[in-house]
Design an enzyme around this catalytic site. Structure first.
Site, PDB file in Angstrom:
ATOM      1  N   GLU A 263       0.793  -1.135  -0.135  1.00 46.09           N
ATOM      2  CA  GLU A 263       0.127   0.050   0.051  1.00 46.09           C
ATOM      3  C   GLU A 263       0.919   1.176   0.112  1.00 46.09           C
ATOM      4  O   GLU A 263       1.525   1.558   1.078  1.00 46.09           O
ATOM      5  CB  GLU A 263      -0.866   0.030   1.263  1.00 46.09           C
ATOM      6  CG  GLU A 263      -1.912  -1.041   1.441  1.00 46.09           C
ATOM      7  CD  GLU A 263      -2.867  -1.308   0.197  1.00 46.09           C
ATOM      8  OE1 GLU A 263      -3.143  -0.015  -0.450  1.00 46.09           O
ATOM      9  OE2 GLU A 263      -3.599  -2.061  -0.012  1.00 46.09           O
ATOM     10  N   CYS A 298      -2.282   8.965   2.612  1.00 45.56           N
ATOM     11  CA  CYS A 298      -1.800   8.663   1.155  1.00 45.56           C
ATOM     12  C   CYS A 298      -3.049   8.714   0.253  1.00 45.56           C
ATOM     13  O   CYS A 298      -3.002   8.950  -1.012  1.00 45.56           O
ATOM     14  CB  CYS A 298      -1.591   7.137   1.066  1.00 45.56           C
ATOM     15  SG  CYS A 298      -1.818   6.048   2.368  1.00 45.56           S
TER      16      CYS A 298
END
Ligand code: ADP
Length: 498
Positions: A263, A298
């Protein structure tokens, strides 16, 4: 078994108690080398604890304990494992306040808007995955009536989980809860900047889980994370962090031919069409940009494309909303926005603000006010910045800043907005804001990102698949298939009945 650890609501005292420890094989132990490193609260810059400085020797101890414990853990019925994991969630729910305070102390994220919420999601993720034990099922294949052909879903063995500092509790939970329900044992390497709250979770859960099933180490990436990835008994690595480190982890995993989940970063677009509900879109931008987390996400909506017909009104309203947010002591209930995590990150964010300001035509709208209170005067506070007048080609619009900096970019028509949204190396999350169903549905097909939302910017939710395309990573988290696809292996079995 029940939790015998009483919640400790004094985060500084708790930080001291957790100092200098890993948790291996059910016991809190110092690093084999005896070394430690400082844990600094970014709001005051005081050293609030020492963390154990893990190296390859500690990794070997933790992985060996996990390997041994995993055998008996995997033999337990899947639903029984699930029940224990759900019990972990219920016990963690009783520690939300304690964990929220501790994570606020070590990360600088505001307790009310961020840290307490994160601690609740942690507990919820364990309850969610705890219910999925019975989904670990195979298939039968009607290959031949004289043969029983079936697949079996098995755990991989020992999972190495490497986590970042921005949402340490939640991101750890989304890795280890499914891994353990699937029958794996885990070794977590915490982030240098945020080793305390996750260690406390491990301590709490080791009152419920058998020793060795959940181990945690603190340390530096190259000295503790790299040996974990490289360890011969680690059969799977799940990583959240930067693209650069993700590539290093991927290469190291390739050497051993083991699967990885990555990720990584993002530069998430938000498209606001001219017909959007302006107030909702502005609220969505505040949430999407994670201003309460200083933009350290993010999925932060760091590129906001707004139709020219509403651009100016959008900027005025967005600025007013962010201006009204209070920056302050992360542990104060009145605070909306806390601090940046570290001095390195602080300097990086400041340098991007300068880069943006140097662009011709750019304007940096600085919002809210950094606290002036003496105790916080050295705190890593950065006023949120909304840039206007930048193009999608500017560095501020292309590179991940991981700070409270967003750009609002004007567009004329829908196709131009979609093209600009996709003009990035990342593909993690996106949103479109419109009342027109045709635009909304068309955008969900055309936007090149792993998560596309219409008229909302929700954070990751247990049950919803989460994971990026292209430089944003590989694989999914948070959902049922995340457990099935990423923490198990499939075995084909054929039984001759003749
Ligand atoms: P950030 O720049 O946000 O700190 P990183 O990607 O460097 O992000 O860090 C994310 C996690 O990866 C942290 O736990 C860090 O210690 C770890 N890490 C850093 N370098 C390595 C490496 N070479 N191998 C394994 N893990 C690493």
């Amino acid at each position: 078994m029940t939790n015998q650890l009483t919640p400790n609501l004094d985060p500084r005292a708790l930080a001291g108690l957790l100092s200098g420890k890993h948790l291996i094989d059910g016991a809190v132990v110092p690093a084999a080398s005896g070394r430690t490193f400082d844990v600094v609260s970014p709001a005051t810059r005081e050293v609030v604890a020492k963390a154990a400085y893990g190296d390859a020797t500690d990794v070997d101890r933790a992985v060996s304990a996990a390997k041994k414990a995993q055998v008996a853990w995997a033999r337990r019925p899947a639903r029984e494992r699930g029940k224990l994991i759900a019990e972990c969630g219920r016990v963690l729910a009783g520690h939300v306040e304690e964990l929220g305070r501790l994570v606020a102390l070590e990360t600088g994220k505001a307790l009310r808007t961020e840290s307490r919420v994160e601690a609740s999601v942690l507990a919820d993720a364990f309850v969610f995955y705890g219910g999925l034990g019975s989904e670990l099922k195979g298939e039968t294949i009607p290959f031949n009536p004289n043969m029983l052909s079936m697949t079996m879903i098995e755990p991989i063995g020992v999972v190495g989980a490497i986590i970042p500092w921005n949402v340490p509790l939640m991101l750890m939970a989304l890795k280890i809860a499914p891994a353990m329900v699937a029958g794996n044992a885990v070794v977590v390497k915490s982030a240098e900047e945020a080793p305390l709250a996750v260690l406390r979770v491990c301590q709490i859960l080791n009152q419920i889980l058998p020793p060795g099933v959940f181990n945690i180490l603190s340390g530096m990436g190259p000295e503790c994370g790299a040996p974990l990835v490289a360890h011969r008994h680690v059969g799977k690595v799940t990583f959240t962090g930067s693209v650069e480190t993700g590539k290093i982890v991927y290469k190291a995993a390739a050497e051993k031919l083991i699967p990885v989940t990555l990720e990584l970063g993002g530069k998430s677009p938000m498209i606001v069409m001219g017909d959007a509900d302006l107030d909702k879109a502005v609220d969505g931008a505040v949430v999407g940009m994670r201003f309460t987390r200083q933009g350290q996400s993010c999925t932060a909506a760091s590129r906001i494309f707004v139709h020219e017909s509403i651009h100016d009104a959008f900027v005025t309203k967005l600025k007013a909303k962010v201006d009204a947010m209070k920056m302050g002591d992360p542990l104060d209930e009145a605070t909306d926005i806390g601090t940046i995590i570290s001095i390195q990150q602080y300097e990086k964010v400041q340098s991007y603000i300068k880069i943006g300001e140097a662009e011709p035509g750019a304007k940096a709208h600085r919002c809210s006010k950094a606290p002036t209170d003496g105790k916080l005067k050295d705190g890593l506070y950065v006023q949120p910045v909304i840039f206007t007048g930048l193009t999608n080609a500017s560095r501020v619009a292309r590179e991940e800043i991981f700070g409270p900096v967003t750009c609002v970019i004007k567009f004329k028509d829908y196709d131009e907005a979609i093209q600009a949204a996709n003009d990035t190396e990342y593909g993690l999350a996106a949103s479109i804001w419109t009342r027109d169903l045709k635009w909304a549905l068309d955008a969900t097909r055309r936007i090149d990102a792993g998560l596309v939302q219409v008229n909302q910017n929700l954070v990751v939710q247990p049950g919803m698949s989460y994971g990026g395309f292209r430089s944003s990573g590989l694989g999914k988290e948070a959902s049922l298939e995340a457990m099935l696809e990423h923490f198990t292996r499939k075995k084909m079995v054929m039984v001759n009945l003749q």
